[in-house]
Design an enzyme around this catalytic site. Structure first.
Site, PDB file in Angstrom:
ATOM      1  N   ASP A 203     -28.167  32.883 -79.831  1.00 20.45           N
ATOM      2  CA  ASP A 203     -28.212  32.416 -78.434  1.00 20.45           C
ATOM      3  C   ASP A 203     -27.867  33.518 -77.454  1.00 20.45           C
ATOM      4  O   ASP A 203     -28.318  33.506 -76.313  1.00 20.45           O
ATOM      5  CB  ASP A 203     -27.273  31.227 -78.248  1.00 20.45           C
ATOM      6  CG  ASP A 203     -27.849  30.012 -78.947  1.00 20.45           C
ATOM      7  OD1 ASP A 203     -27.613  29.860 -80.163  1.00 20.45           O
ATOM      8  OD2 ASP A 203     -28.603  29.260 -78.287  1.00 20.45           O
TER       9      ASP A 203
ATOM     10  N   ASN B 186     -24.149  32.080 -81.909  1.00 19.85           N
ATOM     11  CA  ASN B 186     -25.170  31.160 -82.435  1.00 19.85           C
ATOM     12  C   ASN B 186     -24.473  29.829 -82.715  1.00 19.85           C
ATOM     13  O   ASN B 186     -23.253  29.692 -82.519  1.00 19.85           O
ATOM     14  CB  ASN B 186     -25.834  31.741 -83.692  1.00 19.85           C
ATOM     15  CG  ASN B 186     -27.062  30.940 -84.116  1.00 19.85           C
ATOM     16  OD1 ASN B 186     -27.931  30.658 -83.293  1.00 19.85           O
ATOM     17  ND2 ASN B 186     -27.139  30.554 -85.373  1.00 19.85           N
TER      18      ASN B 186
ATOM     19  N   GLN C 187     -29.206  19.562 -86.250  1.00 19.52           N
ATOM     20  CA  GLN C 187     -30.483  20.275 -86.075  1.00 19.52           C
ATOM     21  C   GLN C 187     -31.081  20.689 -87.420  1.00 19.52           C
ATOM     22  O   GLN C 187     -32.295  20.737 -87.566  1.00 19.52           O
ATOM     23  CB  GLN C 187     -30.279  21.539 -85.214  1.00 19.52           C
ATOM     24  CG  GLN C 187     -29.971  21.289 -83.760  1.00 19.52           C
ATOM     25  CD  GLN C 187     -28.485  21.288 -83.504  1.00 19.52           C
ATOM     26  OE1 GLN C 187     -27.690  20.888 -84.366  1.00 19.52           O
ATOM     27  NE2 GLN C 187     -28.074  21.721 -82.329  1.00 19.52           N
TER      28      GLN C 187
ATOM     29  N   ARG D 103     -34.185  22.196 -76.859  1.00 15.59           N
ATOM     30  CA  ARG D 103     -33.022  23.023 -77.206  1.00 15.59           C
ATOM     31  C   ARG D 103     -33.514  24.217 -78.001  1.00 15.59           C
ATOM     32  O   ARG D 103     -34.675  24.310 -78.377  1.00 15.59           O
ATOM     33  CB  ARG D 103     -31.921  22.226 -77.921  1.00 15.59           C
ATOM     34  CG  ARG D 103     -32.319  21.101 -78.809  1.00 15.59           C
ATOM     35  CD  ARG D 103     -32.820  21.409 -80.196  1.00 15.59           C
ATOM     36  NE  ARG D 103     -32.225  22.538 -80.835  1.00 15.59           N
ATOM     37  CZ  ARG D 103     -32.860  23.311 -81.695  1.00 15.59           C
ATOM     38  NH1 ARG D 103     -34.144  23.070 -81.999  1.00 15.59           N
ATOM     39  NH2 ARG D 103     -32.293  24.335 -82.261  1.00 15.59           N
ATOM     40  N   GLY D 104     -32.583  25.162 -78.253  1.00 13.71           N
ATOM     41  CA  GLY D 104     -32.971  26.429 -78.879  1.00 13.71           C
ATOM     42  C   GLY D 104     -33.211  27.433 -77.756  1.00 13.71           C
ATOM     43  O   GLY D 104     -33.922  27.129 -76.788  1.00 13.71           O
ATOM     44  N   ALA D 105     -32.620  28.627 -77.912  1.00 10.16           N
ATOM     45  CA  ALA D 105     -32.579  29.578 -76.790  1.00 10.16           C
ATOM     46  C   ALA D 105     -33.955  29.886 -76.169  1.00 10.16           C
ATOM     47  O   ALA D 105     -34.130  29.740 -74.953  1.00 10.16           O
ATOM     48  CB  ALA D 105     -31.870  30.853 -77.248  1.00 10.16           C
TER      49      ALA D 105
END
Ligand code: MRU
Length: 345
Positions: free
Chosen positions: A235, A245, A194, A44-46
């Site tokens: 994001d 985001n 997160q 995960r995470g852009a």
């Protein structure tokens, strides 16, 4: 700590759903497995999602067994599956388009071996670019960090959310490495945690002092004068600077504004989507109600309760002090300055 690692014919994915309690890996050998890992937020995470999808696309070509006449249609299917995983982070679509463009350049080639090699090389380039980009974001961004600073961050925009180093945490790392006295407040970041699970874990490994707070404590902590600066990831950034985001970012920005605290967004230019004119047009992912009804499988509410679970929110550009990219720091008026930075080489 590597979110993803290419092993020649396999994408090794560090499963972030179980961290920091368990270190599990998924060795993905097919594009379908990569798509599943993105959907389940194992990766995960852009920027990490973008790089993983690029390797997923290459894995699609690596696994192809059919006739060359229908290869193109097959790769369109691969791309559509990977693109269907998560709608908000534009880096996913940006990386897949880059892979698609590379394949188009190779169209006359009938040699599947060379096509496979070229696609793996393109995915490697996307990953390498991200490594370089994050270092540059760190270099530019550390200039806005005072020599002694308490920094609030939300979610995880660190090494785990990228190929290496991180964006928001990249700035924090760079400031710390340059000798600044940094202390971080990490928001827990419900419902996926997160901040609690990933950001604190990363910072502790780097010996950067960190204090965990629950999301609903941020206002009080700001009111107490404990925060000098807020830095978050992104994001998708619209052409006017509105920024999507992790859910909760908008509340922080409004609170920062009320308390006169600078609010920075850190993101590569691949997160800027000039095709989207304002935040209203950014698609916001809604995730499963179970993420709110339970925690690691343990019920935390009546199972029949109605749930609303948007995974992101949009911070209006007017609350953003600056957007730190690999090409420099962009400030208001964003409609003009984002365009300028996108055309700058
Ligand atoms: O749902 P997630 O964990 O993928 O959301 C991550 C974020 O919102 C990050 O802040 C963003 O992707 C930037 S990561 C460098």
């Amino acid at each position: 700590m590597k979110a993803i690692e290419w092993l020649g014919d396999t994408l090794r994915i560090l499963n972030q759903t179980r961290l920091p309690m368990e270190t599990l890996y998924r060795d993905a050998k097919t594009y379908e497995e990569v798509a599943e890992a993105i959907e389940k937020m194992e990766v995960r995470g852009a920027p990490a999602i973008g790089a993983a999808a690029a390797y997923g696309y290459a894995l699609g070509a690596l696994g192809y067994q059919g006739e060359m006449e229908v290869f193109k249609e097959y790769m369109e299917k691969v791309q559509a599956r990977l693109a269907s995983t998560r709608p908000t982070a534009v880096n996913l679509f940006w990386a897949l388009r880059r892979m698609e463009d590379r394949l188009r350049d190779l169209q006359e080639l009938d040699d599947i071996g060379r096509i496979r090699q070229a696609l793996v090389e393109e995915a490697d380039k996307i990953a390498d670019d991200d490594r370089r980009t994050n270092r540059l974001i760190g270099e530019h961004g550390k200039s806005v960090v005072p020599d002694e600073a308490n920094i609030l961050t939300h979610c995880n925009a660190g090494a785990l959310a990228t190929v290496e180093y991180g964006t928001a945490l990249g700035i924090i790392r760079a400031a710390h490495e340059s000798g600044k006295k940094i202390h971080v407040y990490a928001d827990e970041t419900r419902p996926f945690l997160q901040g609690a699970r990933l950001t604190t874990w990363e910072l502790i490994q780097d010996n950067i002092p960190v204090t965990l707070i629950a999301d609903n404590m941020a206002g009080y902590v700001m009111q107490q004068g404990k925060i000098d600066l807020i830095i978050v990831g992104a994001d998708r950034i619209a052409a006017n600077g509105d920024t999507a985001n992790k859910i909760g970012t908008y509340s922080l920005a409004v609170l920062a504004h009320a308390h006169g605290i600078p609010f920075y967004v850190a993101a590569p230019t691949s997160t800027i989507d000039l095709k989207v004119s304002s935040g209203q047009d950014i698609p916001i992912e809604e995730r499963s109600p179970q993420e709110l009804r339970e925690l690691f499988g343990v019920p935390t509410s009546p199972q029949e309760v109605q749930v609303y679970n948007p995974a992101f929110d949009v911070t209006p550009a007017k609350y953003i002090t600056g957007i730190v990219t690999e090409k420099g720091i962009v400030s208001s008026p964003y409609s003009v300055n984002l365009l300028k930075i996108m055309v700058r080489s």
